[in-house]
Motif scaffolding. Structure first.
Motif, PDB file in Angstrom:
ATOM      1  N   TYR A 101       0.650  -1.439  -0.110  1.00 52.46           N
ATOM      2  CA  TYR A 101      -0.043  -0.242   0.060  1.00 52.46           C
ATOM      3  C   TYR A 101       0.519   1.199  -0.236  1.00 52.46           C
ATOM      4  O   TYR A 101       2.214   1.196   0.695  1.00 52.46           O
ATOM      5  CB  TYR A 101      -0.610   0.363   1.065  1.00 52.46           C
ATOM      6  CG  TYR A 101      -1.740  -1.301   1.341  1.00 52.46           C
ATOM      7  CD1 TYR A 101      -3.049  -1.042   0.737  1.00 52.46           C
ATOM      8  CD2 TYR A 101      -1.509  -2.412   2.339  1.00 52.46           C
ATOM      9  CE1 TYR A 101      -3.869  -1.884   1.187  1.00 52.46           C
ATOM     10  CE2 TYR A 101      -2.738  -3.135   1.942  1.00 52.46           C
ATOM     11  CZ  TYR A 101      -3.717  -3.548   1.270  1.00 52.46           C
ATOM     12  OH  TYR A 101      -4.160  -4.223   1.424  1.00 52.46           O
ATOM     13  N   SER A 149       1.238   5.138   0.103  1.00 56.31           N
ATOM     14  CA  SER A 149      -0.334   6.150   0.751  1.00 56.31           C
ATOM     15  C   SER A 149       0.482   7.564  -0.196  1.00 56.31           C
ATOM     16  O   SER A 149       1.525   7.730   0.154  1.00 56.31           O
ATOM     17  CB  SER A 149      -0.778   6.396   1.429  1.00 56.31           C
ATOM     18  OG  SER A 149       0.308   7.096   3.190  1.00 56.31           O
ATOM     19  N   GLU A 169      -4.519   6.833  -1.250  1.00 56.75           N
ATOM     20  CA  GLU A 169      -4.101   5.186  -1.138  1.00 56.75           C
ATOM     21  C   GLU A 169      -3.917   4.258  -2.189  1.00 56.75           C
ATOM     22  O   GLU A 169      -4.899   4.118  -2.688  1.00 56.75           O
ATOM     23  CB  GLU A 169      -4.503   4.953   0.987  1.00 56.75           C
ATOM     24  CG  GLU A 169      -3.491   3.313   0.674  1.00 56.75           C
ATOM     25  CD  GLU A 169      -3.500   2.332   2.075  1.00 56.75           C
ATOM     26  OE1 GLU A 169      -3.374   2.757   2.929  1.00 56.75           O
ATOM     27  OE2 GLU A 169      -5.241   2.185   1.420  1.00 56.75           O
ATOM     28  N   THR A 224       3.599   7.157   2.036  1.00 53.74           N
ATOM     29  CA  THR A 224       4.358   5.433   2.810  1.00 53.74           C
ATOM     30  C   THR A 224       3.842   4.356   1.921  1.00 53.74           C
ATOM     31  O   THR A 224       2.942   4.249   1.804  1.00 53.74           O
ATOM     32  CB  THR A 224       2.832   5.664   4.607  1.00 53.74           C
ATOM     33  OG1 THR A 224       1.878   5.338   3.401  1.00 53.74           O
ATOM     34  CG2 THR A 224       2.942   7.271   5.096  1.00 53.74           C
ATOM     35  N   THR A 233       3.720   0.592   3.299  1.00 55.03           N
ATOM     36  CA  THR A 233       3.362  -0.470   3.871  1.00 55.03           C
ATOM     37  C   THR A 233       3.376  -2.352   2.807  1.00 55.03           C
ATOM     38  O   THR A 233       2.170  -2.174   1.584  1.00 55.03           O
ATOM     39  CB  THR A 233       1.793  -0.021   4.279  1.00 55.03           C
ATOM     40  OG1 THR A 233       1.582   1.217   5.160  1.00 55.03           O
ATOM     41  CG2 THR A 233       1.662  -0.905   5.595  1.00 55.03           C
ATOM     42  N   VAL A 292       6.165   2.324   6.540  1.00 54.78           N
ATOM     43  CA  VAL A 292       5.269   2.472   7.667  1.00 54.78           C
ATOM     44  C   VAL A 292       4.968   0.498   7.773  1.00 54.78           C
ATOM     45  O   VAL A 292       4.008   0.264   7.121  1.00 54.78           O
ATOM     46  CB  VAL A 292       4.185   2.907   7.840  1.00 54.78           C
ATOM     47  CG1 VAL A 292       3.021   2.928   8.560  1.00 54.78           C
ATOM     48  CG2 VAL A 292       4.392   4.600   7.313  1.00 54.78           C
ATOM     49  N   PRO A 294       2.346  -2.501   8.668  1.00 54.97           N
ATOM     50  CA  PRO A 294       1.097  -2.628   8.451  1.00 54.97           C
ATOM     51  C   PRO A 294       0.216  -2.523   9.932  1.00 54.97           C
ATOM     52  O   PRO A 294      -1.017  -1.325  10.180  1.00 54.97           O
ATOM     53  CB  PRO A 294       0.992  -4.165   8.579  1.00 54.97           C
ATOM     54  CG  PRO A 294       2.329  -4.534   7.986  1.00 54.97           C
ATOM     55  CD  PRO A 294       3.334  -4.168   8.653  1.00 54.97           C
ATOM     56  N   ARG A 326      -0.112   1.513   9.292  1.00 56.73           N
ATOM     57  CA  ARG A 326      -1.057   1.699   8.804  1.00 56.73           C
ATOM     58  C   ARG A 326      -3.010   1.406   9.432  1.00 56.73           C
ATOM     59  O   ARG A 326      -3.651   2.015   8.400  1.00 56.73           O
ATOM     60  CB  ARG A 326      -1.195   0.623   7.293  1.00 56.73           C
ATOM     61  CG  ARG A 326      -2.207   0.696   6.366  1.00 56.73           C
ATOM     62  CD  ARG A 326      -2.288   0.163   5.240  1.00 56.73           C
ATOM     63  NE  ARG A 326      -3.003   0.070   4.927  1.00 56.73           N
ATOM     64  CZ  ARG A 326      -4.154  -0.741   4.141  1.00 56.73           C
ATOM     65  NH1 ARG A 326      -3.697  -1.707   5.115  1.00 56.73           N
ATOM     66  NH2 ARG A 326      -5.262  -0.748   3.339  1.00 56.73           N
ATOM     67  N   LYS A 363      -6.006   3.555   9.773  1.00 55.02           N
ATOM     68  CA  LYS A 363      -7.298   3.113   9.205  1.00 55.02           C
ATOM     69  C   LYS A 363      -8.755   3.046   9.373  1.00 55.02           C
ATOM     70  O   LYS A 363      -9.496   3.732   9.894  1.00 55.02           O
ATOM     71  CB  LYS A 363      -7.596   1.682   8.262  1.00 55.02           C
ATOM     72  CG  LYS A 363      -8.057   2.019   7.792  1.00 55.02           C
ATOM     73  CD  LYS A 363      -8.117   0.324   6.423  1.00 55.02           C
ATOM     74  CE  LYS A 363      -9.332   0.512   5.110  1.00 55.02           C
ATOM     75  NZ  LYS A 363      -9.258  -0.916   5.137  1.00 55.02           N
ATOM     76  N   SER A 376      -5.145   9.312   7.389  1.00 52.99           N
ATOM     77  CA  SER A 376      -4.202   8.999   6.497  1.00 52.99           C
ATOM     78  C   SER A 376      -3.340   8.541   7.268  1.00 52.99           C
ATOM     79  O   SER A 376      -3.119   8.804   8.123  1.00 52.99           O
ATOM     80  CB  SER A 376      -3.715   9.393   5.378  1.00 52.99           C
ATOM     81  OG  SER A 376      -3.458  10.761   5.581  1.00 52.99           O
ATOM     82  N   PRO A 377      -2.331   7.479   6.522  1.00 58.12           N
ATOM     83  CA  PRO A 377      -0.930   6.655   7.683  1.00 58.12           C
ATOM     84  C   PRO A 377       0.080   8.179   7.838  1.00 58.12           C
ATOM     85  O   PRO A 377       0.967   8.294   8.860  1.00 58.12           O
ATOM     86  CB  PRO A 377      -0.986   5.292   6.437  1.00 58.12           C
ATOM     87  CG  PRO A 377      -1.421   5.050   5.857  1.00 58.12           C
ATOM     88  CD  PRO A 377      -2.350   6.238   5.536  1.00 58.12           C
TER      89      PRO A 377
END
Lengths: 242, 354
Positions: free
Chosen positions: B80, B82, B90, B146, B148, B185, B187, B190, B194, B199-200
């Motif tokens: 992921y 972002s 994201e 970021t 992830t 970042v 998980p 993240r 979420k 957002s992260p």
């Protein structure tokens, strides 16, 4: 086939002894029907209406057909009514006009079509059943019961149900116990417990069910359709002990 | 299922009571509208209760299995990415590095996502589109990116390094904001972000603020525009943009960028992909601020921005708030501007960066 139906079959086949026994055991029933139609008390040997009703009952034994799909007593009641109405018409023509409709459909007169008679029987029986059920519900109310209570306390297990039916029959057949029930609107649990060797807890649990059935068993002449619908071992008629 | 027969004792609107020949009073879920009380009725019971429960359980099981199958055939996210640069969004990447899903994380992000068709594109292509569309010409806000790792187990080797390289590459080429950073970042972070609906990147900002003993209220974090956040928490964001990850030595030998805050555009990952320098720029390319040191003074200004003492930055921040007083020029003359005031890269610088 119930015991009464077997007896009727035997009587129809010429068994005089059975026929006489049927007539004798159902004298209270015959008298009750006649009194209710005449709307006055009647006595054996004094009132012609009772003789006519007895003859009508005998005629009902001869003419009863199982295809009518009504209990014999309901059929007999109808025949007694018809015969008494015929008697009244003959005795007092002025009353006949109001009863003509009923009489014209009575169906026991020679030449009446059987189909019309069966239809009339069915219609009359349906109406009588409804009236009987209303009467039964009213009587239950006098004991503080409703049909829902009977559903709630009705045993699911066949053996338990058989045992409770037996207890209800004992209660209905014993004048002393039934009078206690009528007077106090309570189940004579202690006496029944001793008689039937059953725990009071069980009796109390199924109180409504026992009372509901005892009322039917105690008055088979009033609850003809209900009592005849129950496929139970025939008990001695309790009507005579009232 | 056995048929129940009995005399209809009482009719209700939805159910009825019957008396069976063997003396049981039963309530049936059928009002028998065409029968008169006293008549004999027959009733065929529906499925027994346990059967209904069993059917329900089986249906649920089928649904569950179906869902699992459906999920198994759904493209799985290998990573992921972002982006926070005003719009927050994201990207979910598959193991080929293609965008499989785009999730906007704020209103601006929604508008941006609505204007683009990103799924199916490669990351590089998608990211370029996003930045081309999403970056305003006058935008000088920092960009926080970021990375992830996703839930896919069998990912190609160097997948992460390649993604990071692409990110840095694109962010380096694009007319990017004043500063950017790609931060790895975990998980868990993240997921926490979420859960909190941010957002992260924004969540990282909050975590960084907490490290510094400040608290960014969640509502502010959620609702405030990125530009406002960047202005309000300038120092924190700078710290975040300049942070050297624990896995990376604070002063790596032969790495000027790590010693200097100029590495604000570098990638975070300690494992630089092949063909990329430690400072996050591909070989043969130099950080843009190096190119700015061409006598125009911009490179120095940026360097100052990144190395300026907190108090001075704070002071400048307060003075910025007094822009309406008319002494803006005076202040700006004294204090070099921060990120957002860094002018867009000169064409020369961009070309060199490319």
């Amino acid at each position: 086939m119930g015991l009464i139906n077997e007896q009727i079959l035997q009587a129809k086949n010429g068994n005089l002894q059975v026929r006489n026994r049927l007539l004798e055991t159902h004298q209270p029933f015959i008298r009750k029907i006649a009194c209710s139609i005449c709307k006055r008390p009647l006595n054996w040997g004094e009132d012609d209406e009772l003789s006519i009703a007895l003859l009508a009952f005998n005629e009902a034994i001869d003419n009863f057909d199982f295809k009518y799909r009504v209990p014999f007593l309901a059929y007999a009641r109808l025949v007694i009514k018809s015969r008494l109405i015929d008697f009244f018409r003959r005795e007092a023509r002025e009353r006949a006009s109001s009863l003509a409709a009923f009489d014209s459909e009575a169906g026991l007169l020679p030449g009446e079509e059987e189909q019309a008679w069966v239809k009339f029987m069915e219609e009359t029986a349906a109406r009588e059943r409804e009236e009987e059920l209303l009467q039964y519900e009213e009587e239950l109310k006098r004991y503080g019961l409703e049909l829902n209570d009977l559903v709630r306390t009705s045993p699911k297990h066949r053996d338990t149900r058989g045992l409770l039916l037996k207890i209800a029959r004992t209660l209905a057949g014993d004048n002393e116990l039934f009078q206690y029930l009528q007077a106090y609107k309570r189940l004579p649990a202690q006496a029944l417990s001793k008689l039937e060797k059953i725990s009071r807890k069980t009796l109390e649990k199924h109180r409504a069910y026992i009372i509901g059935l005892a009322l039917i068993f105690h008055k088979p002449d009033e609850y003809i359709y209900l009592s005849s619908y129950l496929k139970l071992p025939q008990a001695p008629t309790s009507g005579g002990r009232n | 299922m056995a048929t129940i027969k009995g005399m209809l004792i009482k009719k209700g609107s939805r159910s009825s009571i019957i008396l069976t020949p063997d003396g049981e009073f039963k309530r049936l879920p059928d009002p028998f509208p065409n029968n008169r009380p006293g008549s004999e009725v027959t009733f065929k019971p529906g499925p027994a209760r346990y059967l209904r429960i069993g059917t329900l359980a089986a249906a649920l099981l089928i649904l569950l299995l179906g869902w699992q199958l459906f999920r198994a055939f759904l493209p799985q996210a290998a990573a992921y990415v972002s982006l926070d640069f005003g719009p927050s969004l994201e990207l979910a990447l598959n193991k080929k590095g293609e965008i499989i899903k785009v999730s906007p994380l704020n209103r601006e992000g929604e508008e941006l996502v609505a204007a683009l068709t990103l799924p199916g594109n490669e990351l590089k292509q998608g990211l370029t589109l996003i930045l081309q569309k999403g970056l305003r010409a006058e935008s000088s806000q920092p960009l926080l990116c970021t990375f992830t790792p996703g839930g896919v187990k069998k990912i190609p080797p160097n997948f992460q390094a390649q993604v990071m390289q692409t990110l840095n590459e694109v962010l380096g080429i694009q007319p990017h904001p004043a500063s950017h950073r790609v931060q790895t970042v975990p998980p868990q972070i993240r997921l926490e972000a979420k859960k909190k609906g941010v957002s992260p990147g924004r969540y990282l900002l909050r975590l960084e603020a907490q490290k510094q003993g400040k608290d960014i209220p969640l509502q502010v974090l959620k609702n405030e525009k990125w530009s406002n956040l960047a202005r309000k928490y300038r120092n924190t964001l700078n710290q975040l943009l300049l942070a050297v990850p624990p896995s990376q030595p604070a002063n790596p030998p032969n790495s000027q960028s790590a010693q200097s805050p100029r590495n604000h555009g570098e990638k975070h990952s300690s494992s630089s992909p092949p063909g990329q320098k430690k400072d996050g720029f591909p070989k043969g390319k130099t950080p843009f601020w190096e190119d700015l040191k061409d006598g125009s003074g911009l490179g120095d200004l940026l360097e100052w921005t990144l190395t300026a003492p907190e108090e001075q930055i704070e002071e400048q921040s307060q003075e910025e708030a007094q822009e309406q007083t008319g002494n803006e020029r005076k202040i700006k003359g004294k204090i070099p501007p921060l990120h957002k005031e860094i002018p867009r890269q000169p064409a020369q610088g961009r070309e060199l960066a490319q």
